[in-house]
Design an enzyme around this catalytic site. Structure first.
Site, PDB file in Angstrom:
ATOM      1  CG  ASP A  11      -2.111   0.936   1.052  1.00 49.12           C
ATOM      2  OD1 ASP A  11      -2.321   1.440  -0.068  1.00 49.12           O
ATOM      3  OD2 ASP A  11      -2.844   1.155   2.040  1.00 49.12           O
ATOM      4  CD  GLU A  52      -2.357   3.407  -4.371  1.00 52.52           C
ATOM      5  OE1 GLU A  52      -3.351   3.598  -3.644  1.00 52.52           O
ATOM      6  OE2 GLU A  52      -2.391   3.530  -5.624  1.00 52.52           O
ATOM      7  CG  ASP A  77      -5.982  -0.701  -0.501  1.00 48.08           C
ATOM      8  OD1 ASP A  77      -5.630   0.256  -1.202  1.00 48.08           O
ATOM      9  OD2 ASP A  77      -5.583  -0.862   0.657  1.00 48.08           O
ATOM     10  CG  ASP A 126      -3.643   1.950   5.800  1.00 46.83           C
ATOM     11  OD1 ASP A 126      -3.592   2.824   4.917  1.00 46.83           O
ATOM     12  OD2 ASP A 126      -4.098   2.158   6.940  1.00 46.83           O
ATOM     13  CG  HIS A 189      34.364 -15.423  13.740  1.00 45.42           C
ATOM     14  ND1 HIS A 189      35.415 -15.008  14.510  1.00 45.42           N
ATOM     15  CD2 HIS A 189      33.400 -14.475  13.885  1.00 45.42           C
ATOM     16  CE1 HIS A 189      35.130 -13.868  15.102  1.00 45.42           C
ATOM     17  NE2 HIS A 189      33.898 -13.518  14.741  1.00 45.42           N
ATOM     18  CD  GLU A 265      28.763  -8.794  15.079  1.00 52.42           C
ATOM     19  OE1 GLU A 265      27.554  -8.500  15.026  1.00 52.42           O
ATOM     20  OE2 GLU A 265      29.253  -9.592  15.899  1.00 52.42           O
TER      21      GLU A 265
END
Length: 385
Positions: A11, A52, A77, A126, A189, A265
């Site tokens: 939206d 939109e 919509d 929305d 690691h 990271e």
């Protein structure tokens, strides 16, 4: 292997049309209806239709980020966008033409279909669009929040929802009838020259290599994982210390390494290479703010733990989509691994400060078909003794 099935709800809005504008989009798992990604942005002065279309593009990109082979049901919509993207209406406005063209390049047309829904069924997108406009009004950009289990999407067309059983709680008994879970074996690691002094080492610093001890730790981890014999794929952060760790283990397991940017990271900004005490001396206010809020950023950084949570969650979902029901070795860093464990537990953000994660330690999390997760191992260093 066929891709997953997603629902994208998008939206956009403009307060003035044209006026201050923003968009929002969510990606839902097509089977469970749960939200697995969100996107929103304040875009400045624009019309509703432009906003939109930008929401549509953002939603498609978020879906592609999780699984580029997914089939996507876009629900909006905006009758205009749905009809234009479906090819039933011509696109005459010059502002709409390049946006529609861009939307079509995100995913192949064969993977995307468009459905119109009434506004009341597009509340999440929305809401995000309005959050983005509110952020813009306050002079800042919208920031993602940690995702929690959300309400499933409603079917289109709407129908009487079936009665649902209560969602199972995570734990040993939760997965009894849910099939084979996906398992992440999370490997931090090995040591670098910065590790013994506990210096901040993120993605914005020197990208150090493994030390001699770090390589020894990675080799011991490789031996332990080879003895278990359960790992079927290896995914790693692209940073040097994680690449070297992953490659040592993968060679022992006879597997290839796939790299995932979302596993890197956090960028610690001006704190890179400093000890905690040095940061406390040089940037006391920023450090206090960072310890007090997941939205606070280290001095000079663009990343907060909220941002990390979003990208780590996206990385997790991408890996799960590629390796359903498999055991995957995930080689990463302190913050992303703690974040994945925290999300699996449903623990608050400040729980990150209550976990110990040693160099070359192992954690394990299992993910089930109903969206639940179970932590099976935390900070195992028995292979280093």
């Amino acid at each position: 292997m066929a891709g997953r099935r997603f629902i994208v709800e998008a939206d956009g809005g403009s307060r003035g049309n044209p006026g201050p504008a923003g968009y929002g989009a969510v990606v839902r798992d097509g089977d469970t209806g749960l939200i697995i990604a969100e996107a929103a942005e304040f875009i400045g002065h624009a019309t509703n239709n432009v906003a939109e279309y930008k929401g549509l593009i953002a939603g498609l990109r978020a879906a592609r980020e999780i699984d580029p082979d997914a089939s996507v049901d876009v629900r909006m919509d905006s009758k205009l966008v749905v009809e234009q993207m479906s090819g039933r209406w011509k696109i005459k406005h010059p502002d709409m033409q390049p946006l529609a063209a861009e939307a079509r390049t995100v995913l192949p047309r064969s993977q995307v279909k468009y459905t119109w829904i009434p506004r009341e069924k597009n509340k999440d997108a929305d809401r995000l669009a309005n959050e983005a406009m509110d952020a813009g009004k306050a002079g800042r950009q919208w920031e993602p929040r940690p995702l929690r289990a959300a309400a499933p999407a409603q079917a289109v067309p709407a129908a009487e929802p079936p009665l649902e059983k209560a969602a199972p709680k995570a734990g040993w008994a939760a997965a009894a009838d849910l099939g084979t879970p996906s398992t992440f074996v999370l490997l931090r690691h090995g040591e670098t020259h910065l590790t013994p002094e506990k210096r901040f080492s993120g993605s914005g610093g020197s990208d150090p290599e493994l030390s001699e001890k770090g390589r020894w730790q990675a080799e011991r981890a490789a031996e332990a994982l080879a003895a278990r014999g359960s790992v079927q794929a290896v995914v790693a952060s692209p940073m040097r210390r994680t690449r070297e760790t992953a490659e040592l283990v993968a060679a022992r397991l006879g597997l290839e390494v796939r790299y995932e940017e979302g596993l890197r990271e956090v960028d610690f900004g001006d704190w890179e290479g400093l000890t905690f005490a040095e940061v406390q001396e040089r940037h006391p206010e920023d450090l206090t703010a960072w310890l007090g809020s997941p939205r606070a950023k280290p001095t000079g950084s663009t990343e907060s733990f909220t941002t990390l949570t979003h990208r780590a969650g996206v990385a997790r979902d991408k890996i799960l989509a590629r390796h359903p029901g498999k055991t995957v070795l995930v080689v990463s860093h302190v913050s992303p691994i703690k974040t994945l464990v925290r999300l699996a537990l449903g623990a608050p953000p400040d729980s990150l400060y209550r976990m110990e994660l040693s160099a070359a330690s192992l954690c394990a999390v299992q993910y089930y078909a109903d969206g639940n997760a179970s932590v099976r191992l935390l900070n195992d260093t028995s292979h280093l003794r």
